[in-house]
Design an enzyme around this catalytic site. Sequence first.
Site, PDB file in Angstrom:
ATOM      1  N   LYS A 127       9.307 -16.407 -10.191  1.00 25.47           N
ATOM      2  CA  LYS A 127       8.593 -15.590 -11.147  1.00 25.47           C
ATOM      3  C   LYS A 127       7.359 -16.036 -11.673  1.00 25.47           C
ATOM      4  O   LYS A 127       8.026 -16.920 -12.754  1.00 25.47           O
ATOM      5  CB  LYS A 127       9.752 -14.762 -11.616  1.00 25.47           C
ATOM      6  CG  LYS A 127       8.848 -13.596 -12.915  1.00 25.47           C
ATOM      7  CD  LYS A 127       9.665 -12.903 -13.643  1.00 25.47           C
ATOM      8  CE  LYS A 127       9.384 -11.493 -13.883  1.00 25.47           C
ATOM      9  NZ  LYS A 127      10.112 -11.002 -15.498  1.00 25.47           N
ATOM     10  N   ILE A 138      -3.343  -7.846  14.235  1.00 24.91           N
ATOM     11  CA  ILE A 138      -2.418  -8.029  15.354  1.00 24.91           C
ATOM     12  C   ILE A 138      -2.988  -7.243  16.266  1.00 24.91           C
ATOM     13  O   ILE A 138      -2.918  -7.451  16.956  1.00 24.91           O
ATOM     14  CB  ILE A 138      -1.201  -7.461  14.461  1.00 24.91           C
ATOM     15  CG1 ILE A 138      -0.535  -8.448  13.450  1.00 24.91           C
ATOM     16  CG2 ILE A 138      -0.404  -6.991  15.885  1.00 24.91           C
ATOM     17  CD1 ILE A 138       0.559  -7.449  13.396  1.00 24.91           C
ATOM     18  N   ASP A 148      -4.970  -6.843   4.735  1.00 25.45           N
ATOM     19  CA  ASP A 148      -5.681  -7.295   4.851  1.00 25.45           C
ATOM     20  C   ASP A 148      -5.429  -8.799   4.809  1.00 25.45           C
ATOM     21  O   ASP A 148      -5.527  -9.688   4.905  1.00 25.45           O
ATOM     22  CB  ASP A 148      -6.459  -6.493   4.939  1.00 25.45           C
ATOM     23  CG  ASP A 148      -7.414  -5.669   5.594  1.00 25.45           C
ATOM     24  OD1 ASP A 148      -6.636  -5.297   6.561  1.00 25.45           O
ATOM     25  OD2 ASP A 148      -7.599  -4.637   4.634  1.00 25.45           O
ATOM     26  N   LYS A 207     -14.713   0.192  13.911  1.00 27.01           N
ATOM     27  CA  LYS A 207     -13.520  -0.982  14.018  1.00 27.01           C
ATOM     28  C   LYS A 207     -12.844  -1.068  15.386  1.00 27.01           C
ATOM     29  O   LYS A 207     -12.582  -1.709  16.267  1.00 27.01           O
ATOM     30  CB  LYS A 207     -12.278  -0.304  13.412  1.00 27.01           C
ATOM     31  CG  LYS A 207     -10.869  -0.756  13.080  1.00 27.01           C
ATOM     32  CD  LYS A 207     -10.786  -0.514  12.686  1.00 27.01           C
ATOM     33  CE  LYS A 207      -9.103  -1.264  12.808  1.00 27.01           C
ATOM     34  NZ  LYS A 207      -7.544  -0.777  10.905  1.00 27.01           N
ATOM     35  N   PHE A 213      -5.039   2.465  14.612  1.00 28.49           N
ATOM     36  CA  PHE A 213      -5.260   3.637  13.830  1.00 28.49           C
ATOM     37  C   PHE A 213      -6.522   2.834  12.665  1.00 28.49           C
ATOM     38  O   PHE A 213      -6.643   1.679  11.916  1.00 28.49           O
ATOM     39  CB  PHE A 213      -4.155   3.218  12.350  1.00 28.49           C
ATOM     40  CG  PHE A 213      -3.530   4.338  13.376  1.00 28.49           C
ATOM     41  CD1 PHE A 213      -3.290   5.898  12.449  1.00 28.49           C
ATOM     42  CD2 PHE A 213      -2.827   4.702  14.254  1.00 28.49           C
ATOM     43  CE1 PHE A 213      -3.150   7.181  12.796  1.00 28.49           C
ATOM     44  CE2 PHE A 213      -1.941   5.769  15.505  1.00 28.49           C
ATOM     45  CZ  PHE A 213      -2.198   6.792  14.829  1.00 28.49           C
ATOM     46  N   ASN A 228       0.729  -1.360  -0.135  1.00 26.76           N
ATOM     47  CA  ASN A 228      -0.314  -0.250  -0.104  1.00 26.76           C
ATOM     48  C   ASN A 228       0.676   1.537   0.322  1.00 26.76           C
ATOM     49  O   ASN A 228       1.890   0.811   0.169  1.00 26.76           O
ATOM     50  CB  ASN A 228      -0.923   0.157   1.088  1.00 26.76           C
ATOM     51  CG  ASN A 228      -0.091  -0.086   2.840  1.00 26.76           C
ATOM     52  OD1 ASN A 228       0.664   0.520   2.805  1.00 26.76           O
ATOM     53  ND2 ASN A 228      -0.554  -1.151   2.893  1.00 26.76           N
TER      54      ASN A 228
END
Length: 397
Positions: A286, A305, A276, A337, A323, A208
């Site tokens: 590869k 976690i 996630d 959450k 967060f 991300n």
Amino acid sequence: MLDNKRILLIISGGIAAYKSLDLIRQLRKAGAWVTPVMTGSAAQFVTPLSVSALAEERVYQDLFDLTDESEMGHIQLSRSADLVVVAPATANLMAKMVQGLADDLASTVLLATDTPVLAAPAMNVRMWDHPSTQRNIAQLKADGVQFVGPNEGDMACGEYGPGRLSEPHEIVAAIQTTLSEGPLAGRRVLVTSGPTHEPIDPVRYIANRSSGAQGTAIARALMALGAEVVFVTGPADAARPEGAEVVEVETAEEMRVAVENALPADAAVFAAAVADWRVASASDSKIKKQNGALPVLEFAENPDILASVSKLSENRPGLVVGFAAETDDVINHATAKRERKGCDWIVANDVSPETGIMGGSENAVTLISESGAESWPRMGKDQVATALAERIAQALG
């Protein structure tokens, strides 16, 4: 800085002992007084004359020097400082510390001291990874010894990995944190930061846009208030906070293990943007194109976690902060959450592309707790970190 702080510096044997010269120079520049103690093997790498010249202080080496015993015995030497720093701390000396051995001046001083001890390990990567060394480090931490490093990198022996002595400026920063008298002095705080990379094959991964900047800022702000910080980070772009115990990881599973190993802690701040999902069976080679056909990837859920730590029955931090990076209906999603994960606080922010927050220098957050949602104005990530660290200090009392 370190004005008039007295540092008892124990230098043990190893090629990294040469860095002790620069460490002494930086400590003196910061205003500290340095009293050096050298092991016999340390003198094989740096000369006592060089150490003494930089410290502007005599070097102590011999346990049975009668002059020293009449003027400044090992008991007085061990207790005359604000902090005992062992740099480099070899595997051998740390093993002696665990067993309470006292067969030379350095080990005797360490056994006799009632002063806080900060160790900066340095050794071959195989020695560092050896189960006996890891057991010794775990015991020393349980005994209250604090650590800085080691770093990962090239070794003098030609190998690569963890075991390099922290750089002198990193050790100085750790000393400043250890001697801080702020509201979080004596508190241990875990901070996670950065993205995780979940491999698809040896050259591709899922990730991300997290830069890790907010996590680094939080760690620095906590240390500025006196906290001992364990910083578990994925492969982030942001610099690592100097003075923190830094643990580098890549995947969510590696982060989970590192977090568990870092407990117990007084507080934990989960600022990392953990993926996630992961590819259920990453390829060992590869993945090639096959006549235009698209590869089929099966996904598996990564460990949660934040939820697992929040719901611990033992070793749960007194304050768990999560967060929530959202793109719509931020407060409602983040509130749900917090309840779902079981954490105490959630720091929520809108990371929609138009905000420029993810990977940017600013943040706009809402602190959600049992008492409700409190939105903060948009400000620099350092300012957000300072405000959050002050709230954590208030909550821990």
